[in-house]
Each structure stands twice: as structure tokens, then as C-alpha cells.
Scaffold this motif. Structure first.
Motif, PDB file in Angstrom:
ATOM      1  N   TYR A  87       0.593   2.997 -13.812  1.00 30.83           N
ATOM      2  CA  TYR A  87       0.457   4.525 -14.218  1.00 30.83           C
ATOM      3  C   TYR A  87       1.450   5.046 -15.233  1.00 30.83           C
ATOM      4  O   TYR A  87       1.208   5.900 -16.100  1.00 30.83           O
ATOM      5  CB  TYR A  87       0.436   5.066 -12.822  1.00 30.83           C
ATOM      6  CG  TYR A  87       0.583   6.903 -12.860  1.00 30.83           C
ATOM      7  CD1 TYR A  87      -0.739   7.430 -13.420  1.00 30.83           C
ATOM      8  CD2 TYR A  87       1.697   7.579 -12.948  1.00 30.83           C
ATOM      9  CE1 TYR A  87      -0.497   8.715 -13.501  1.00 30.83           C
ATOM     10  CE2 TYR A  87       1.706   8.890 -12.927  1.00 30.83           C
ATOM     11  CZ  TYR A  87       0.470   9.524 -13.247  1.00 30.83           C
ATOM     12  OH  TYR A  87       0.616  10.902 -13.418  1.00 30.83           O
ATOM     13  N   ILE A  88       2.833   4.549 -14.859  1.00 30.17           N
ATOM     14  CA  ILE A  88       4.076   5.092 -15.900  1.00 30.17           C
ATOM     15  C   ILE A  88       3.662   4.644 -17.166  1.00 30.17           C
ATOM     16  O   ILE A  88       4.007   5.342 -18.091  1.00 30.17           O
ATOM     17  CB  ILE A  88       5.077   4.467 -15.151  1.00 30.17           C
ATOM     18  CG1 ILE A  88       5.708   5.077 -13.841  1.00 30.17           C
ATOM     19  CG2 ILE A  88       6.348   4.584 -16.106  1.00 30.17           C
ATOM     20  CD1 ILE A  88       6.753   4.390 -13.139  1.00 30.17           C
ATOM     21  N   ILE A  90       0.518   3.846 -18.598  1.00 30.33           N
ATOM     22  CA  ILE A  90      -0.477   4.683 -19.403  1.00 30.33           C
ATOM     23  C   ILE A  90      -0.366   6.306 -19.282  1.00 30.33           C
ATOM     24  O   ILE A  90      -1.241   6.952 -19.859  1.00 30.33           O
ATOM     25  CB  ILE A  90      -1.683   4.071 -18.721  1.00 30.33           C
ATOM     26  CG1 ILE A  90      -2.911   4.138 -19.594  1.00 30.33           C
ATOM     27  CG2 ILE A  90      -1.926   4.712 -17.368  1.00 30.33           C
ATOM     28  CD1 ILE A  90      -2.838   3.415 -21.178  1.00 30.33           C
ATOM     29  N   GLN A  91       0.609   6.755 -18.526  1.00 27.44           N
ATOM     30  CA  GLN A  91       0.507   8.095 -18.496  1.00 27.44           C
ATOM     31  C   GLN A  91       0.651   9.025 -19.634  1.00 27.44           C
ATOM     32  O   GLN A  91      -0.268   9.989 -19.623  1.00 27.44           O
ATOM     33  CB  GLN A  91       1.974   8.555 -17.525  1.00 27.44           C
ATOM     34  CG  GLN A  91       2.212  10.067 -17.227  1.00 27.44           C
ATOM     35  CD  GLN A  91       3.297  10.218 -16.559  1.00 27.44           C
ATOM     36  OE1 GLN A  91       4.254   9.309 -16.209  1.00 27.44           O
ATOM     37  NE2 GLN A  91       3.553  11.496 -15.888  1.00 27.44           N
ATOM     38  N   SER A  92       1.304   8.590 -20.651  1.00 31.99           N
ATOM     39  CA  SER A  92       1.119   9.559 -21.770  1.00 31.99           C
ATOM     40  C   SER A  92      -0.172   9.241 -22.509  1.00 31.99           C
ATOM     41  O   SER A  92      -0.564  10.324 -23.392  1.00 31.99           O
ATOM     42  CB  SER A  92       2.323   9.136 -22.874  1.00 31.99           C
ATOM     43  OG  SER A  92       1.873   7.869 -23.244  1.00 31.99           O
ATOM     44  N   LEU A  94      -3.215   9.449 -20.881  1.00 31.10           N
ATOM     45  CA  LEU A  94      -4.253  10.017 -20.106  1.00 31.10           C
ATOM     46  C   LEU A  94      -4.756  11.233 -20.626  1.00 31.10           C
ATOM     47  O   LEU A  94      -4.029  12.246 -21.032  1.00 31.10           O
ATOM     48  CB  LEU A  94      -3.725  10.216 -18.498  1.00 31.10           C
ATOM     49  CG  LEU A  94      -3.329   8.900 -17.690  1.00 31.10           C
ATOM     50  CD1 LEU A  94      -2.766   9.095 -16.492  1.00 31.10           C
ATOM     51  CD2 LEU A  94      -4.504   8.031 -17.499  1.00 31.10           C
ATOM     52  N   ASN A  95      -6.010  11.488 -20.690  1.00 34.58           N
ATOM     53  CA  ASN A  95      -6.574  12.531 -21.144  1.00 34.58           C
ATOM     54  C   ASN A  95      -6.335  13.118 -22.416  1.00 34.58           C
ATOM     55  O   ASN A  95      -6.191  13.995 -23.070  1.00 34.58           O
ATOM     56  CB  ASN A  95      -6.346  13.842 -20.296  1.00 34.58           C
ATOM     57  CG  ASN A  95      -6.930  13.778 -18.861  1.00 34.58           C
ATOM     58  OD1 ASN A  95      -7.877  13.234 -18.665  1.00 34.58           O
ATOM     59  ND2 ASN A  95      -6.138  14.138 -17.856  1.00 34.58           N
ATOM     60  N   GLU A 103      -8.058   5.364 -21.215  1.00 32.73           N
ATOM     61  CA  GLU A 103      -8.228   4.922 -19.656  1.00 32.73           C
ATOM     62  C   GLU A 103      -9.224   3.608 -19.399  1.00 32.73           C
ATOM     63  O   GLU A 103      -8.770   2.948 -18.670  1.00 32.73           O
ATOM     64  CB  GLU A 103      -8.710   6.185 -19.071  1.00 32.73           C
ATOM     65  CG  GLU A 103      -7.664   7.115 -18.995  1.00 32.73           C
ATOM     66  CD  GLU A 103      -7.886   8.386 -20.424  1.00 32.73           C
ATOM     67  OE1 GLU A 103      -8.581   7.811 -21.250  1.00 32.73           O
ATOM     68  OE2 GLU A 103      -7.578   9.313 -20.137  1.00 32.73           O
TER      69      GLU A 103
END
Length: 134
Positions: A87-88, A90-92, A94-95, A103
């Protein structure tokens, strides 16, 4: 030591074959242009997956040597930490795109390496059964 070498060969084979197929499919359907401007690429996704699985591989083999009775709990802890690290990572992204391209590609790579980690844990946990059958 032979287990580590065997599992490393499996990791290299899985990474090479999956990366080649993934790259070929994206290129064949002309979807590889979506990476431009995102800060991610297919190589970085596979690099994250392979390094995280390599770390889990060493932790599980070490735990199998030191505390084989607790290997399942250690595996669950590693999976939780891998999910948080994913998650850390891929966080930037997302969307970032409307079609969830980043994603979906990340999830494919993440679950591929998650299945690899499960296979490694399964082999280490069930080694006693193989010895009894022989």
C-alpha cells in the motif's frame, strides 16, 4: 541451503516468465502507453514483488530453522507487513488514472507473488509429511 537455492530458482523463473508474459500482453493490446507520466512502470512493480518475496523467503527459511512450530504465525505476520508495504508503495498511484490501470497491474503482480509466498510456506510447513511418506 539447498532449499534456499531451489526457492531462488523458482523465484527467478516465476519473475522472468510472468514479466515476459505481462509485458507481451500489454504491448500486444497497446496498453503500455498508460505508464507515461505516472511514475511507475512494469519493471518497478515486478522489482517490488520480487524483493518483497525474497525477504519473506529468507525470513521463512530462517524461521523454519529456528522455530519451525511457529512458521504459520510468522508467515501471517510477513503477509500483513507485505500488504502494508504494498500500500505504501502504490499509494501515490491510486486513483491517478480513470481506468485503474496502475491498480489492476499492481494487484496482478501482488497476487502473483503472494501465491509464490504461499507456495514457499506450504512447502516448508509440510516437509515433515514428505519425510514420513518416504
Amino acid at each position: 541451503m539447498n532449499k534456499i537455492i531451489e526457492f531462488l530458482i523458482y523465484l527467478v523463473l516465476v519473475t522472468g516468465i510472468a514479466y515476459g508474459l505481462h509485458y507481451f500482453v500489454l504491448h500486444m493490446y497497446d496498453q503500455d502507453h498508460w505508464w507515461i507520466g505516472t511514475g511507475y512502470n512494469l519493471t518497478s512493480l515486478y522489482l517490488y514483488g520480487s524483493i518483497s518475496s525474497l525477504v519473506i523467503l529468507f525470513i521463512l527459511v530462517g524461521a523454519d530453522f529456528a522455530m519451525p512450530k511457529h512458521l504459520g504465525f510468522i508467515f501471517l505476520g510477513c503477509v500483513g507487513l507485505k500488504a502494508i508495504a504494498g500500500y505504501i508503495f502504490i499509494q501515490s498511484g491510486l486513483n491517478l488514472l480513470e481506468n485503474n490501470f496502475i491498480e489492476l497491474n499492481f494487484l496482478g503482480v501482488f497476487f502473483l507473488y503472494m501465491f509464490f509466498d504461499v507456495y514457499i510456506a506450504f512447502r516448508l510447513v509440510n516437509k515433515e509429511i514428505n519425510l514420513v511418506e518416504k
